[in-house]
Design an enzyme around this catalytic site. Structure first.
Site, PDB file in Angstrom:
ATOM      1  N   ASP A 216     -11.474  10.248 -35.922  1.00  0.00           N
ATOM      2  CA  ASP A 216     -11.831   9.084 -36.752  1.00  0.00           C
ATOM      3  C   ASP A 216     -13.266   8.632 -36.455  1.00  0.00           C
ATOM      4  O   ASP A 216     -13.581   8.253 -35.321  1.00  0.00           O
ATOM      5  CB  ASP A 216     -10.812   7.971 -36.424  1.00  0.00           C
ATOM      6  CG  ASP A 216     -10.808   6.864 -37.449  1.00  0.00           C
ATOM      7  OD1 ASP A 216     -11.710   6.837 -38.299  1.00  0.00           O
ATOM      8  OD2 ASP A 216      -9.899   6.020 -37.379  1.00  0.00           O
ATOM      9  N   GLU A 253     -13.025  10.221 -42.022  1.00  0.00           N
ATOM     10  CA  GLU A 253     -14.336   9.555 -42.139  1.00  0.00           C
ATOM     11  C   GLU A 253     -14.472   8.959 -43.538  1.00  0.00           C
ATOM     12  O   GLU A 253     -15.548   8.777 -44.039  1.00  0.00           O
ATOM     13  CB  GLU A 253     -15.488  10.479 -41.731  1.00  0.00           C
ATOM     14  CG  GLU A 253     -15.385  11.925 -42.178  1.00  0.00           C
ATOM     15  CD  GLU A 253     -15.934  12.114 -43.578  1.00  0.00           C
ATOM     16  OE1 GLU A 253     -15.246  11.693 -44.541  1.00  0.00           O
ATOM     17  OE2 GLU A 253     -17.024  12.699 -43.712  1.00  0.00           O
ATOM     18  N   GLY A 255     -14.111   9.801 -46.510  1.00  0.00           N
ATOM     19  CA  GLY A 255     -14.714  10.474 -47.661  1.00  0.00           C
ATOM     20  C   GLY A 255     -16.233  10.506 -47.639  1.00  0.00           C
ATOM     21  O   GLY A 255     -16.862  10.917 -48.618  1.00  0.00           O
ATOM     22  N   ASP A 276      -8.658   2.556 -45.577  1.00  0.00           N
ATOM     23  CA  ASP A 276      -7.264   2.457 -45.124  1.00  0.00           C
ATOM     24  C   ASP A 276      -6.334   1.935 -46.217  1.00  0.00           C
ATOM     25  O   ASP A 276      -6.652   0.959 -46.899  1.00  0.00           O
ATOM     26  CB  ASP A 276      -7.163   1.507 -43.920  1.00  0.00           C
ATOM     27  CG  ASP A 276      -7.828   2.111 -42.684  1.00  0.00           C
ATOM     28  OD1 ASP A 276      -8.453   3.178 -42.808  1.00  0.00           O
ATOM     29  OD2 ASP A 276      -7.713   1.500 -41.617  1.00  0.00           O
TER      30      ASP A 276
HETATM   31  C1  GLA Z   1      -9.175   3.520 -38.901  1.00  0.00           C
HETATM   32  C2  GLA Z   1      -8.357   4.591 -39.619  1.00  0.00           C
HETATM   33  C3  GLA Z   1      -6.886   4.190 -39.602  1.00  0.00           C
HETATM   34  C4  GLA Z   1      -6.422   4.016 -38.168  1.00  0.00           C
HETATM   35  C5  GLA Z   1      -7.304   3.017 -37.443  1.00  0.00           C
HETATM   36  C6  GLA Z   1      -7.003   2.973 -35.954  1.00  0.00           C
HETATM   37  O1  GLA Z   1      -9.168   2.305 -39.571  1.00  0.00           O
HETATM   38  O2  GLA Z   1      -8.813   4.773 -40.930  1.00  0.00           O
HETATM   39  O3  GLA Z   1      -6.114   5.170 -40.266  1.00  0.00           O
HETATM   40  O4  GLA Z   1      -6.465   5.269 -37.533  1.00  0.00           O
HETATM   41  O5  GLA Z   1      -8.684   3.341 -37.573  1.00  0.00           O
HETATM   42  O6  GLA Z   1      -7.858   2.133 -35.253  1.00  0.00           O
END
Ligand code: GLA
Length: 453
Positions: A216, A253, A255, A276
């Site tokens: 991530d 990331e 996109g 998210d």
């Molecule tokens: C980001 C990701 C989520 C999750 C959180 C965890 O926001 O996009 O899917 O993994 O981090 O902190």
């Protein structure tokens, strides 16, 4: 972590900094009580605290926080820029020939995930029938990370006392274990990331018996530029490859940087196309729309990922959850449940474990469907390996509407010989070449159609 604050009457503003991350905070002060909001969560405070004798202690429901006054010598270590490697394709692994299926801890548990939760979720994956329906990966998301030992080996924190033993347990159930890290110094939740330790962490994950890594971007955005995305993800892709262990590589990331054009070159098996997801209709539909422009880049081994499922988490209607599942199936999206598998209603089970819908998602041809819009109705057609097509009609409107599927929508070679409603589990008849059904608001009609009898 450093919190730099300035007070102007009842208003407080400033910056929150930790290694590799900083973001603005603002809020209010009333007496000695401070409430601060960060940029990501405007609906709940980032910090609610009382200032007593020069020390700041959290109150209310915000994260635990104890702050003492910083002196002139207190500063965060600066993070040196490590030049990413030159671009060079990483051999693709042989994994994810169909979209990965499993469960991930974040949507429901967020920071509260721990060893016991993961074990009981693995148990439930088996006892509920989810494993036998194809859901294999149990993925621990953010907040498992502890500190590095003297040799720089990343350890799990108190919530995960023995990651190897946990992996053994999950494997003993016929399941696989996934984990999470970041190319930056910190994960999105502020835990240690893999920055400067990529090879070492890949070896640690392999030694624990990890089968899936979600990687991530998070604080990497404070260090690297967009042009660095590919070589930075390549670094971990190569490190995973070098371990010799088959590990699914999930790029998260959101996109950025046209990830679909280089994701396979870093041995990525899936890449997020969106921010998210939230457990609400507009978020779910918004994410699936962002999945559309890159449809042609999806295929066996590498998939567009509109984020995890919210089915069963309680804030959408049954029709909306069936639409969620239908759209993830039609777009060949990874199926990572995000609900409590220990406690599912019959409706949730019937949605997540609808084998006819799963078969559309898992079809070996690996085609991602794109929609054609007709007013409030969207028509999605997905060609399948045996020459059949799956067709979904989604009612995006606020009232019920008549959905009609006609031959010109389908791209079949001959007339419809067989058609099955995958939610009703029943054969339906095409009259004069077409089929119509009344579709409630936000519901989806999902058919599997064949021109062979
Ligand atoms: C980001 C990701 C989520 C999750 C959180 C965890 O926001 O996009 O899917 O993994 O981090 O902190």
């Amino acid at each position: 972590m450093l919190l730099e604050l300035k007070q102007d009457d009842g208003k407080v503003s400033g910056t929150f900094k930790s290694a590799g991350t900083s973001f603005p905070v603002q809020g209010t002060a009333s007496g000695n009580h401070v409430i601060l909001y960060g940029p990501r969560h405007r609906d709940r405070p980032f910090l609610e605290a009382d200032l007593v004798n020069g020390e700041l202690n959290s109150t209310g429901s915000s994260r635990p926080f104890h702050g003492t006054a910083a002196g002139p010598n207190d500063d965060l270590p600066t993070v040196a820029y490590i030049t990413p490697p030159p671009i060079q394709p990483v051999p693709q692994n042989a994994l994810a020939k169909t979209p990965p299926m499993g469960w991930n801890s974040w949507n429901l548990f967020a920071r509260k995930v721990d060893d016991a939760t993961v074990r009981t979720m693995a148990d439930a994956m088996v006892s509920s029938g989810m494993r036998d329906a194809g859901y294999i990966y149990i993925n621990i998301d953010d907040t498992w990370e502890g500190v590095r030992d003297a040799q720089g080996n990343l350890q799990s924190n108190h919530k995960f006392p023995d990651m190897k033993a946990l992996a053994d347990y999950v494997h003993s159930k016929g399941l696989k274990l996934g984990i999470y890290s970041s190319p930056g110094p910190r994960t999105c939740a502020g835990y240690p990331g893999s920055y400067g330790h990529e090879e070492q962490d890949a070896r640690t994950f392999a030694a624990w018996g990890i089968d899936y890594l979600k990687y991530d971007w998070c604080s990497a955005s404070n260090i690297y530029q967009e042009k660095d995305l590919q070589p930075v993800y390549q670094k971990m892709g190569a490190a995973l490859h070098a371990t010799g262990r088959p590990i699914i590589f999930s790029l998260c990331e959101y996109g950025l940087g046209h990830v679909e054009t280089w994701g396979p070159d870093v041995a990525g098996n899936l890449w997020r196309t969106t921010g998210d997801i939230r457990d609400e209709w507009s978020s779910m539909i918004g994410n699936i729309e962002k999945q559309v422009p890159t449809a042609s880049y999806a295929g066996p081994g590498h998939w567009n990922d509109p984020d995890m499922l919210e089915i069963g988490n309680g804030h959408m209607s049954e029709d909306e959850y069936r639409t969620h599942m239908s759209l993830w199936a039609l777009t060949a999206a990874p199926l990572l449940a995000g609900n409590d598998l220990r406690n599912m209603t019959d409706v949730t089970k019937s949605i997540l474990m609808n084998r006819e819908v799963i078969a559309v998602n898992q079809d070996a041809l690996g085609k991602q469907s794109s929609p054609v819009r007709k007013g409030d109705l969207e028509i999605w057609v997905k060609p399948l390996t045996n020459g059949d097509v799956a067709v979904g009609v989604v009612n995006l409107g606020a009232t019920s509407a008549k959905a009609t599927i006609s031959p010109q929508d389908l791209g079949l070679h001959g007339p419809v010989k067989k058609a099955r409603d995958l939610w009703k589990h029943a054969t339906v008849n095409f009259t004069n070449g077409a089929y119509s059904a009344e579709l409630p608001s936000h519901a989806t009609l999902l058919l599997r159609i064949s021109d062979k009898s």
